[in-house]
Design an enzyme around this catalytic site. Structure first.
Site, PDB file in Angstrom:
ATOM      1  N   GLU A 191       0.787  -1.228   0.000  1.00  9.25           N
ATOM      2  CA  GLU A 191       0.000   0.000   0.000  1.00  9.25           C
ATOM      3  C   GLU A 191       0.825   1.288   0.000  1.00  9.25           C
ATOM      4  OE1 GLU A 191      -3.325   0.333  -0.227  1.00  9.25           O
ATOM      5  OE2 GLU A 191      -3.567  -1.828  -0.463  1.00  9.25           O
TER       6      GLU A 191
ATOM      7  N   SER B 130     -46.299 -29.816  39.405  1.00  5.26           N
ATOM      8  CA  SER B 130     -45.625 -30.638  40.419  1.00  5.26           C
ATOM      9  C   SER B 130     -44.195 -30.208  40.720  1.00  5.26           C
ATOM     10  CB  SER B 130     -45.629 -32.101  39.979  1.00  5.26           C
ATOM     11  OG  SER B 130     -46.946 -32.606  39.954  1.00  5.26           O
TER      12      SER B 130
END
Length: 766
Positions: free
Chosen positions: A193, A469
Site C-alpha cells: 500500500e 408438580s
C-alpha cells in the site's frame, strides 16, 4: 526644437498601458496569492484543530465487549476431557502433535497439553502459559505448569468474546496496538500500500504522477497514488465522494497529520481504522476485528497466508468477499505474496507454502458473534440496575458474564431438535429454558424461543405459567425439616379427600391416574408425583409454611397460600423455577442468580460490585434428603426414561404438568448444571404433553449434547443411614426383617429395640 511624431507618442502610450496592465495584474495576482495563502493558512489551522481533537482525544468509540465465563480448571473441577476439547475448539486453539507456540494444544486420552494465550482477566492480566491438564473419571485431577512441573491451584482459560454492543454509528472494532500486530502483516501492508511510508511527508507526489500515468495509459483507474496517511485522513474525516476538492482536502490533512504525529502513531491508527468488510449491518474496521471476522482467531496467531489475505482485502472488501468470490480473493492474496517474495520479504519456499495454503476462512454458518437475545437482555438489565444506563454508552467497557458457551450451544441444539420433533402436529409449541452453574449461581445458558436467535418475547423470563408438580420438593422439604418428625419412610394417606375454602367451595384433588393406594411412603409419593398424599402432607405441615420455604429458596413473587398451591397453582417462569431449584442443588443455600461477574472500564479498572449475600434457606441435612429423593424420581419415578438414558449417572429431577396438559415442565440437575424448562403454547392451549414427554425430552437432548457429570454423594453432618419398616415407616435396626435403607436425620432417627418384638426369656437373662 524637435517634436515627437504622432507614431512615437502612440507607441509610448501603448507601452505604458501594457506596463500598467501588467502591474495591475501582478498586483492582483500578488494580492490573490496573499488571500489564498491566508485562506489556506486559516483553513489548515481549522483542519489542524479537527485532526488534533480526533487524534489527541479518543480516536474511536470502542463498543462494549461482552465475554463469557472464564473456564476454571483445578483438581476436582467438574470438567471432562471431551468438554475441555470442545472449549478449546470454540476458542480457536489448534491441535498439534507438540505445542510450540501460543494457541496450540495436544491431547491423549487422559491428558491435554495446552499453551494458553495471554488475556485480560477481571483480576488482572494473565500471561501466556504452558500447562499439562490431567483427567480422571470425576473430571480434572491435576493442572501442572510445564516449565517446572509445579501443581497449580487454579488455572483459567480465556473467556469467549460473545459480542460487542455497537454504538449508533454501526462501526465494530477491536483495538490492537501495533506491538501486538504480526511484524509480517505490517511489512506486507507497507510493501503493497505505501512503500515509501517512512520517507514521505503525508503525500507522495511521485506515486501520484506514476498512478496518473498508469491510469491514463490503461484508460481506467487501475492504480491509486494515495499514501496510508491520505487513506487514514479519508477514512477518519472525509466521505467517499470523488472530486478534486476532496482530494485536495485529503492531501492537506495528510500533510498536517504527518507533521503532527509520528509514523508509528499514524500506522497504528491506520491498522485499527481501515475498513475491512461488512458483517450484515455492522461495518468491520481494523485488522484485529477482521482477523476474528474472517478466521475466528486473534490476529497474532494468523499464518503468513492469512496475513496476506487481510492485506489483499484492503483493495475492495466487497469485491473480494471470500464467501461470494473465493477465486478473486485467492488471486489477490497470491499477488500480494508474490510482491513480498519479489521484494525479499518472503523466501521462495515461504511463498510456495503460503500460496498452496487454503483460504482457511471460518464457516459462514458459524456466526462471528453470538446471537443471544434472551441472555443479553438480562445482562443489559442487570448492568443498568447495578451501574446505571450510561455505562453501555462508554467506550472500551468490558463486561464479564456467567454464560457458558458450551452449555448454550447444547441448549440451543436441544431446543431446536426436540421442538421440531414434538411439534409434528403443528401445535405451535414454544419454549423457555434456563441453565445455571450449580457452583457459581450464574446463568450458564438461556433460550427464550423455539428459534433461539429470535429477538422477541423472552419466555425464559417473561411468562407466568402454573408450575405444577415442580413445587412438590418444597412441600417435602418443609416436612423433612429438622424440627419436624417426618422421614422419607413416613406413611402418608392416599385416600379420597375433600377440602372446603372460606367461601364454602370444595376441592377434591385427584392423583394423575385417578386411583388411590390407601397409603404410601413419603419418598414414594414424591418420586411417583402423587397428588393426594402431597396435599395431605402439605395440610399437615401448613400451607403457609410451604409458601415460606419456597420464598426463602428465592421465589420473588407473591404466593397465595391456598391448598391448591400444594399442587402447583403458582405461576412462574423458567428463570424463577431455576432460581429455587438452584437452591435445592446448592445444598439448600440461596444465592440470587446473576449474569454479570465483573465490569472493567476503558483503563482496565474494575468497577465496584456488591457481593450478593448467601442465605441457608433449607437445612443442609434436609436438602440432602430431598436430593436423594429427587434422584429416585430419575431412577424409578416419573423421570425413569431419563435415568435409563444415562445408566450409572446420578441425576436429580422433577417433572411437572399443569391442568389439561397446557404446560409441560421439568427441572433437574447434575453435578455441574441446574436446568428449568417449560414447553407450551403462547395461547395457553392444550398440548397433550406431560412433563416427562415434553420438557424432560428437551433436558434429555441437552444432556446428550453435554454429557452429564454424576452427582457426588458427599456426606452431610446430621445425616445417617436409617432402616425403616416398609409398612409402618417405623425406624428399626439394620438386622430387622422387612426394612428399607434410607438416609435419615440423626436427630430424629431412633430405631426401636429388638425390631419391636417381645424379648425371649434368654434375652431377658442376658
Amino acid at each position: 526644437m524637435t517634436t515627437k511624431t504622432p507614431q512615437k507618442n502612440t507607441t509610448s502610450r501603448r507601452a505604458r498601458s501594457r506596463r500598467g496592465l501588467l502591474g495591475h495584474l501582478w498586483s492582483l495576482l500578488w494580492k490573490l496569492t496573499l488571500v489564498g495563502l491566508a485562506v489556506v493558512t486559516f483553513y489548515s489551522i481549522y483542519l489542524d484543530q479537527i485532526i488534533a481533537q480526533k487524534f489527541t482525544g479518543q480516536k474511536w468509540h470502542l463498543p462494549a465487549q461482552v465475554f463469557s465465563r472464564s473456564m476454571a480448571l483445578y483438581p476436582g473441577a467438574a470438567v471432562s476431557h471431551s468438554q475441555l476439547m470442545a472449549e478449546l475448539k470454540l476458542l480457536g486453539y489448534r491441535k498439534v502433535a507438540n505445542p510450540a507456540r501460543v494457541g496450540e494444544f495436544s491431547a491423549s486420552s487422559t491428558r491435554i497439553e495446552l499453551w494458553r494465550r495471554p488475556f485480560l482477566h477481571p483480576e488482572g492480566d494473565q500471561l501466556a502459559q504452558r500447562v499439562m491438564i490431567s483427567f480422571d473419571s470425576n473430571g480434572v485431577s491435576a493442572v501442572a505448569r510445564m516449565e517446572d512441573k509445579r501443581q497449580l491451584a487454579v488455572f483459567h482459560l480465556e473467556p469467549v468474546l460473545l459480542d460487542r454492543i455497537i454504538a449508533s454509528d454501526g462501526e465494530d472494532r477491536l483495538f490492537v496496538p501495533t506491538e501486538e500486530m504480526p511484524e509480517f502483516l505490517v511489512q506486507a501492508l507497507l510493501q503493497v500500500e505505501d512503500r515509501s511510508f517512512y520517507e514521505h511527508h503525508g503525500v507522495n507526489p511521485i506515486a501520484i504522477i506514476r498512478a496518473a500515468f498508469v491510469n491514463l495509459t490503461a484508460g481506467r483507474t487501475v492504480q491509486g497514488g494515495s499514501t496510508l496517511t491520505q487513506q487514514l485522513a479519508k477514512n477518519f474525516f472525509l466521505s467517499s465522494e470523488r472530486s478534486l476538492l476532496r482530494k485536495v482536502r485529503e492531501a492537506l490533512m495528510a500533510v498536517i497529520i504527518d507533521f503532527r504525529y509520528s509514523k508509528d502513531e499514524i500506522l497504528e491508527a491506520y491498522l485499527n481504522e481501515v475498513y475491512m468488510g461488512q458483517d450484515k449491518s455492522r461495518a468491520v474496521h481494523g485488522m484485529g476485528l477482521a482477523s476474528r471476522f474472517y478466521f475466528g482467531r486473534p490476529v497474532s496467531e494468523l499464518t503468513l497466508s492469512q496475513q496476506a489475505f487481510l492485506v489483499a482485502m484492503i483493495k475492495g472488501p466487497s469485491y473480494y468477499n471470500p464467501w461470494r468470490s473465493p477465486e478473486r480473493i485467492q488471486e489477490r492474496r497470491d499477488l500480494v505474496l508474490r510482491l513480498l517474495m519479489d521484494s525479499g520479504v518472503l523466501t521462495t519456499q515461504e511463498y510456495k507454502t503460503a500460496v498452496e495454503s487454503p483460504l482457511g476462512i471460518r464457516n459462514l454458518n458459524k456466526p462471528a458473534h453470538q446471537k443471544l437475545p434472551s441472555f443479553f437482555a438480562l445482562v443489559k438489565k442487570e448492568v443498568n440496575e447495578r451501574y446505571g444506563d450510561a455505562l453501555l454508552k462508554q467506550s472500551g467497557v468490558k463486561i464479564y458474564t456467567t454464560l457458558d458457551p458450551m452449555a448454550q450451544e447444547a441448549a440451543e441444539k436441544a431446543v431446536t431438535q426436540t421442538l421440531k420433533s414434538l411439534d409434528k402436529n403443528n401445535k405451535s409449541l414454544q419454549i423457555g429454558m434456563v441453565v445455571t452453574d450449580k457452583y457459581t449461581g450464574g446463568i450458564a445458558a438461556m433460550v427464550g424461543d423455539k428459534t433461539p436467535g429470535f429477538d422477541g418475547y423472552n419466555r425464559a423470563v417473561e411468562i407466568r405459567r402454573p408450575i405444577g408438580s415442580l413445587i412438590k420438593p418444597f412441600v417435602y422439604a418443609t416436612a423433612l425439616a429438622p424440627e419436624r418428625q417426618f422421614t422419607l419412610a413416613t406413611p402418608l394417606k392416599d385416600q379420597p379427600i375433600t377440602l372446603k375454602n372460606e367461601q364454602g367451595k370444595t376441592w377434591s384433588p385427584q392423583n394423575f391416574d385417578k386411583k388411590f393406594s390407601g397409603q404410601v411412603s413419603l419418598i414414594t409419593a414424591l418420586k411417583k408425583s402423587l397428588n393426594v398424599p402431597t396435599v395431605n402432607l402439605g395440610i399437615a405441615v401448613g400451607v403457609s409454611a410451604v409458601a415460606d420455604t419456597l420464598e426463602r429458596s428465592g421465589w420473588q413473587e407473591p404466593i397465595n397460600a391456598y391448598p391448591s398451591m400444594l399442587l402447583g397453582a403458582v405461576s412462574g417462569s423458567p428463570l424463577m423455577v431455576a432460581q429455587v431449584y438452584q437452591t435445592l442443588a446448592d445444598n439448600g443455600v440461596y444465592r440470587k442468580l446473576t449474569t454479570v461477574t465483573a465490569v472493567l472500564d476503558a483503563d482496565k479498572n474494575p468497577l465496584p460490585v456488591t457481593r450478593l449475600p448467601k442465605e441457608q434457606a433449607i437445612a443442609p441435612e434436609t436438602d440432602f434428603l430431598i436430593q436423594y429423593a429427587m434422584q429416585q424420581v430419575v431412577n424409578t419415578g416419573t423421570a425413569t426414561r431419563l435415568g435409563n438414558a444415562f445408566p450409572g449417572v446420578g441425576l436429580a429431577g422433577k417433572t411437572g404438568t399443569s391442568n389439561d396438559s397446557r404446560d409441560s415442565w421439568f427441572a433437574g440437575f447434575d453435578e455441574r448444571n441446574v436446568a428449568a424448562i417449560w414447553v407450551g403454547r403462547d395461547d395457553n392451549g392444550k398440548t397433550s404433553l406431560y412433563g416427562s414427554s415434553g420438557a424432560m425430552a428437551v433436558y434429555l437432548a441437552f444432556l446428550k449434547e453435554r454429557p452429564p457429570i454424576s452427582l457426588r454423594a458427599i456426606p452431610v453432618p446430621g445425616v445417617v443411614k436409617g432402616f425403616f419398616d416398609r409398612e409402618t415407616g417405623v425406624a428399626k435396626q439394620a438386622n430387622c426383617s422387612n426394612v428399607d435403607a434410607l438416609p435419615a436425620l440423626s436427630s430424629s432417627y431412633r430405631p426401636i429395640e429388638n425390631c419391636g418384638e417381645p424379648l425371649q426369656w434368654w434375652q431377658k437373662i442376658l
